[in-house]
Design an enzyme around this catalytic site. Structure first.
Site, short mmCIF file in Angstrom:
data_model
loop_
_atom_site.label_atom_id
_atom_site.label_comp_id
_atom_site.label_asym_id
_atom_site.label_seq_id
_atom_site.Cartn_x
_atom_site.Cartn_y
_atom_site.Cartn_z
CD GLU A 92 -2.76 -1.12 2.49
OE1 GLU A 92 -2.84 -0.13 3.24
OE2 GLU A 92 -3.29 -2.21 2.74
CB CYS A 105 2.36 7.36 3.40
SG CYS A 105 2.63 6.14 4.69
CB CYS A 112 5.45 -5.61 9.41
SG CYS A 112 6.46 -4.80 10.67
CB CYS A 116 2.59 -3.21 16.56
SG CYS A 116 4.29 -2.58 16.58
#
Ligand code: SAH
Length: 349
Positions: A92, A105, A112, A116
């Site tokens: 994205e 961005c 990942c 988190c």
């Protein structure tokens, strides 16, 4: 086909390649300009290059271009792209319009591995690192689609940039070159969950970019519950690394703080945060958490966030509430890719 992505080559590496191919040195700069200033998608568009050189390059290399797979347009001008990489993985990229210019961005990894608990990008783990040319390609694809220039970059999309250190450093060298897209380090922000040894390594590079730390909590107990990386690099290592970074680079760090209802938004927590950061001249960005599927967290309400901000300011810590763009397409970062992956058995588009 094991061709190499030539758009990942820094100017130095292109110079070495041209030397190896017996080409004059100026060819490296010309090639770099075709790839990163004109941002062409094929060798045949490089009209001033010798045919024999282009044929030799085509045999060994390819240009890492990204295709728009899906596009979500917000009423405020924010556009979220699902971009397809040359190997068909998707990532994205977000286009944002600010008064000071267009900001992109970018993602730095496919997935990942930081884990988190509030983040959609990490739910399927890490598939692979993005190459420098692919990260640059995100910016070129968005600029091409919008027909406009990009002035600012934030490394805050999918992935942990400091977990892909070398490719991210090459990307920064490529994107900031006056011979390429020429986006200066002062207009680039890099966000990390807090990989302390890599923060130390980054400090040594003395880049003029803005480092942003995803802090989200002022105590180890609270932070470890939200971010497993805190077990490896707890606050008593992270905060001194931030202070050292500021000293070495002369650049202030900013802290991201996503506000979770009943978890990290109490007045007592604001006091703890203020005493943790006191004297650093730090800037804190408060952001309501964006709830993702399978996460127990919900966002703090606006009144709570304002109270938290006021307390921090009164305690001497500069804090702002992040203006939210694209709220009508507010699928949290990583959700579009997860959605797309869910549609096919092998996770590719
Ligand atoms: N890995 C890097 C950069 C990518 S995440 C980092 O951790 O900083 C970009 C920012 O979005 C980080 O501050 C991250 O903590 C935050 N974030 C991730 N998921 C979120 C969510 N659901 N709501 C609010 N912020 C989130």
């Amino acid at each position: 086909m094991n061709r190499i992505g030539i758009s990942s080559y820094t100017e130095d590496r292109l110079a070495a390649l041209m030397q190896e191919l017996g080409q004059p040195a100026f060819r490296a700069r010309q090639l770099f300009r075709w790839l990163h200033a004109k941002q062409v998608g094929s060798f045949s568009e490089m009209t001033d290059q010798p045919k024999a050189l282009l044929a030799a390059l085509k045999e060994r290399f390819f240009i890492e271009t990204l295709a728009v797979q899906r596009r979500q347009q917000s009423r405020d001008g924010t556009v979220k792209y699902l971009l397809r990489l040359p190997d068909n993985n998707c990532i994205e990229t977000v286009w944002m319009r600010y008064s000071y210019g267009n900001t992109v961005c970018v993602s730095t990894q496919v997935g990942c591995r930081m884990g988190c608990r509030f983040c959609a990008s990490t739910q399927g783990g890490r598939v692979r690192n993005l190459t420098a040319g692919e990260i640059a390609g995100e910016i070129y694809a968005a600029a091409r689609d919008q027909g406009e220039r990009v002035s600012h970059i934030v490394l805050m999309g999918i992935g942990e940039p400091l977990d892909n250190f070398d490719n991210v450093m090459d990307f920064l060298s490529i994107i900031s070159s006056p011979n390429g897209a020429n986006i200066g380090m002062r207009n680039i922000s890099l966000s990390t969950c807090g990989l302390v040894p890599m923060i130390e390594k980054l400090a040594g590079r003395r880049l003029g970019l803005t480092l942003s730390i995803s802090l989200h909590a002022p105590t180890n107990e609270m932070r470890s519950a939200m971010m497993p990386v805190n077990d490896a690099y707890p606050l008593e290592q992270l905060i001194p690394a931030c202070r050292a970074y500021q000293k070495t680079t002369g650049r202030r760090i900013s802290f991201e703080y996503s506000m979770v209802n009943g978890v990290n938004d109490s007045p007592g927590t604001a006091r703890r945060l203020a005493s943790l950061l006191r004297g650093m001249g730090a800037h804190v960005n408060l952001i309501p958490i964006n709830p993702v599927d399978g996460s127990p967290y919900s966002a703090s309400d606006a009144a709570n966030i304002r109270r938290f901000q006021t307390m921090l300011t009164q305690l001497g810590v500069n804090a702002t509430v992040r203006r939210r763009l694209g709220t009508d397409i507010s699928a949290a970062c990583g959700q579009l890719r997860r959605e797309e992956a869910g549609q096919t058995a092998d996770g590719t588009a």
